[in-house]
Design a protein around this motif. Sequence first.
Motif, PDB file in Angstrom:
ATOM      1  N   UNK A  85       0.779  -1.139   0.043  1.00 29.96           N
ATOM      2  CA  UNK A  85      -0.198  -0.210  -0.006  1.00 29.96           C
ATOM      3  C   UNK A  85       0.844   1.066  -0.022  1.00 29.96           C
ATOM      4  N   UNK A  86       0.560   2.109  -0.809  1.00 31.51           N
ATOM      5  CA  UNK A  86       0.982   3.674  -0.581  1.00 31.51           C
ATOM      6  C   UNK A  86       0.223   4.456   0.045  1.00 31.51           C
ATOM      7  N   UNK A  87       0.245   5.067   0.994  1.00 29.06           N
ATOM      8  CA  UNK A  87      -0.470   6.297   1.672  1.00 29.06           C
ATOM      9  C   UNK A  87      -0.208   7.672   1.132  1.00 29.06           C
ATOM     10  N   UNK A  88      -1.038   8.349   1.073  1.00 23.05           N
ATOM     11  CA  UNK A  88      -0.825   9.765   0.778  1.00 23.05           C
ATOM     12  C   UNK A  88      -1.554  10.822   1.842  1.00 23.05           C
ATOM     13  N   UNK A  89      -0.953  11.886   2.030  1.00 27.45           N
ATOM     14  CA  UNK A  89      -1.368  12.900   3.004  1.00 27.45           C
ATOM     15  C   UNK A  89      -1.548  14.244   2.458  1.00 27.45           C
ATOM     16  N   UNK A  90      -2.476  14.806   2.605  1.00 33.18           N
ATOM     17  CA  UNK A  90      -2.814  16.273   2.127  1.00 33.18           C
ATOM     18  C   UNK A  90      -2.275  17.244   3.156  1.00 33.18           C
ATOM     19  N   UNK A  91      -1.064  17.847   3.051  1.00 35.95           N
ATOM     20  CA  UNK A  91      -0.609  18.791   3.953  1.00 35.95           C
ATOM     21  C   UNK A  91      -1.129  20.118   3.898  1.00 35.95           C
ATOM     22  N   UNK A  92      -1.434  20.548   5.366  1.00 30.50           N
ATOM     23  CA  UNK A  92      -2.108  21.631   5.776  1.00 30.50           C
ATOM     24  C   UNK A  92      -1.580  22.698   4.683  1.00 30.50           C
ATOM     25  N   UNK A  93      -2.634  23.707   4.453  1.00 31.90           N
ATOM     26  CA  UNK A  93      -2.154  24.962   3.832  1.00 31.90           C
ATOM     27  C   UNK A  93      -2.866  26.264   4.415  1.00 31.90           C
ATOM     28  N   UNK A  94      -2.280  27.323   3.984  1.00 28.72           N
ATOM     29  CA  UNK A  94      -2.811  28.367   4.585  1.00 28.72           C
ATOM     30  C   UNK A  94      -1.921  29.324   5.158  1.00 28.72           C
ATOM     31  N   UNK A  95      -2.324  30.435   6.086  1.00 28.51           N
ATOM     32  CA  UNK A  95      -1.319  31.515   6.697  1.00 28.51           C
ATOM     33  C   UNK A  95      -0.435  30.820   7.711  1.00 28.51           C
ATOM     34  N   UNK A  96      -1.136  29.700   8.475  1.00 30.61           N
ATOM     35  CA  UNK A  96      -0.187  29.259   9.601  1.00 30.61           C
ATOM     36  C   UNK A  96       0.802  28.313   8.895  1.00 30.61           C
ATOM     37  N   UNK A  97       0.661  27.514   8.029  1.00 29.12           N
ATOM     38  CA  UNK A  97       1.413  26.546   7.082  1.00 29.12           C
ATOM     39  C   UNK A  97       2.350  27.551   6.582  1.00 29.12           C
ATOM     40  N   UNK A  98       2.087  28.658   6.025  1.00 30.26           N
ATOM     41  CA  UNK A  98       3.067  29.557   4.991  1.00 30.26           C
ATOM     42  C   UNK A  98       4.089  29.939   6.021  1.00 30.26           C
ATOM     43  N   UNK A  99       3.599  30.710   7.191  1.00 30.56           N
ATOM     44  CA  UNK A  99       4.628  31.192   8.215  1.00 30.56           C
ATOM     45  C   UNK A  99       5.621  30.143   8.942  1.00 30.56           C
ATOM     46  N   UNK A 100       4.791  28.858   9.239  1.00 31.40           N
ATOM     47  CA  UNK A 100       5.855  27.838   9.442  1.00 31.40           C
ATOM     48  C   UNK A 100       7.025  27.470   8.596  1.00 31.40           C
ATOM     49  N   UNK A 101       6.538  27.366   7.330  1.00 35.62           N
ATOM     50  CA  UNK A 101       7.530  27.132   6.228  1.00 35.62           C
ATOM     51  C   UNK A 101       8.596  28.133   6.349  1.00 35.62           C
ATOM     52  N   UNK A 102       8.056  29.418   6.414  1.00 30.55           N
ATOM     53  CA  UNK A 102       8.909  30.678   6.053  1.00 30.55           C
ATOM     54  C   UNK A 102      10.088  30.602   7.249  1.00 30.55           C
ATOM     55  N   UNK A 103       9.486  30.403   8.564  1.00 31.70           N
ATOM     56  CA  UNK A 103      10.197  30.343   9.778  1.00 31.70           C
ATOM     57  C   UNK A 103      11.373  29.065   9.816  1.00 31.70           C
ATOM     58  N   UNK A 104      10.984  28.145   9.450  1.00 32.13           N
ATOM     59  CA  UNK A 104      11.695  26.832   9.289  1.00 32.13           C
ATOM     60  C   UNK A 104      12.893  27.368   8.210  1.00 32.13           C
TER      61      UNK A 104
END
Lengths: 191, 402
Positions: free
Chosen positions: A140-159
């Motif tokens: 089995x391959x399992x897929x995940x939809x990652x959260x997107x939106x302002x919170x995720x955007x800020x998380x990625x930027x800070x990371x």
Amino acid sequence: MKRAWLILPLWLLFLTMIGWFPAVDFDRSDASNLEYLRIFSLGRLTRKLIIGRPGFYRSDLRLKNPALESYDMVEVKLLSKEGQVLASHRVSGKNIDDPDWVRFDWGNQFPQGEYELVLEMVELVDGKLEVGLKESKLVVNNYYRLASGPKQAITVTFEALRELLVDNTWLALGMGLIYYLAVKNVGENKK
Amino acid sequence: MKKVLLTALAVYIFLAPFTYHPDTKLTLRYASVDQGRVFNIYRYLGENETSMPDFHYPPLHFLILKLEYWLLRPIGGNGFDQWLATGSFLGNETKLYSYIFLTKLPLIGLTMISAWLIYRLVLAMGGNKQAAMKGMKWWLFNPITIFSVAIMGQNDIWTISVFLVGLLISVNRPWFGFVVMGLSAGIKSYPLVWMGLVAMGGPFGGWFKKIGLLIVGCLVYGLSLVPFLSTPGFMESVVGSGLMSRILVAKIDIGFGESVMIGPMLLVLVMVLAIGSGKNEFKKLMWWLMTAGLVMIGWSHFHVQWLLWLVPFWSIYVGVFKGNSPNYLMGLIWLVGLGIWLMFDDVFLVWGLVAPIKPELINWPTIYQFFGNKGMDGGLLVDGLHSVLAGLSIGAIFWGLR
């Protein structure tokens, strides 16, 4: 040239935009040297799924329709830990390749936890439809939809900024120096 | 000039570490095999079992990669070596941004040097300082240059900068200039076309001298290949590679199993016009060099980053030319380039470019695949865009006649 200072805010905006962009991730199974067995002879096949992150929404199962001859109908179900059917799909052999990753969208995004995947024959026509097994387990391959939106955007930027400043300090210093010189130089010319 | 260079440097340095294409890393991997001790990569790949594909570039290209590797390895350390050995895989090393930046550092340096060369060339061709600065800005802030160098990390900047050195030298010392141009062809072979145009269309006096200059350039190119000619597989890998034969694909059938190749035919036309336009001067020659690049790209399956071939000559021409330069042409090239880039059916060339910031984006289908999933033929749009660029190359030929 007069607005060299804009480079930094535009760069931060660029990072944030990339972070905002929705994305999917998946766990890919090793599909080499599989054992293909006829589904009708196996009865009810189950596989426990331990989902370690939220956004689980899709699975691929390795099936095989040898020479595209089978018209068997199988059902795939996603069950909760308590045995409640969360989603199910039926698929006919005529829609399966030789071999094929057959995709099942669960119609919902499920949180992390323990689930069970069930594969069983619901309409035996010729008995030729096969399933790929590795060490007697469903592949089995399992897929995940990652959260997107302002919170995720800020998380990625800070990371990205954290990685730059902490792990790539010399690069960060170089970027800072060039930016400072560019802005200062433009400022001096304006005077 | 300092102001322009520093601003450009800031733009490039803010983009380079956060964008990634596997080719930049993969080509450096060739230089790092056996801890950098291999000098004949063609023989090494023929005699050893590796996961690397054949090396399709000429020998000088490999030597330049080795030079890059020797310069970068002490800065990057052992971790850099280990990262290169992982092939096209982006990796998740803590110093990933630094490693990506290192692979692009020499290329960014060469882009800045090329900007200075363009500045000097505009002055050498009769432009004033303002015109030279204009040409430099066209080069440094051209979206094609930023995409090819800062984002993609395209090695073509080596060929271009060495060719520009040769061109600048050839203004006063043509024989030496053609030696350097021959070296640039040794890095990647397409400057052979430019060299032919410069020799025939440049102000170098009589025919004997023009032909002599071309022979010198070709001789240098040939000499750079000679030590490797006896290596098994070299001819197939380099001279017979698909990359070199792309321009020969578009053909018109003339019957009896024979055909006319459109790309070479148009290149001959450009050369005839460059010789016969009566100007025989450097500044007009820049237009013909740009047009030749546009023909080569417009009539073959190209990758958007190769549009970089056009930009130096465009920048010099726009700097030197006193009338209204056809800026709409460059605008259309940008639009076609953007379209071809977005429609390229290779995820590493689209979403994969920003994978250092958000690696999961690599799982998205390309826009081309998305069209296919919706039952639409993305290939039709790509064909249309190729046709526009091919049309623009013919338009550029006509514009050059003015």
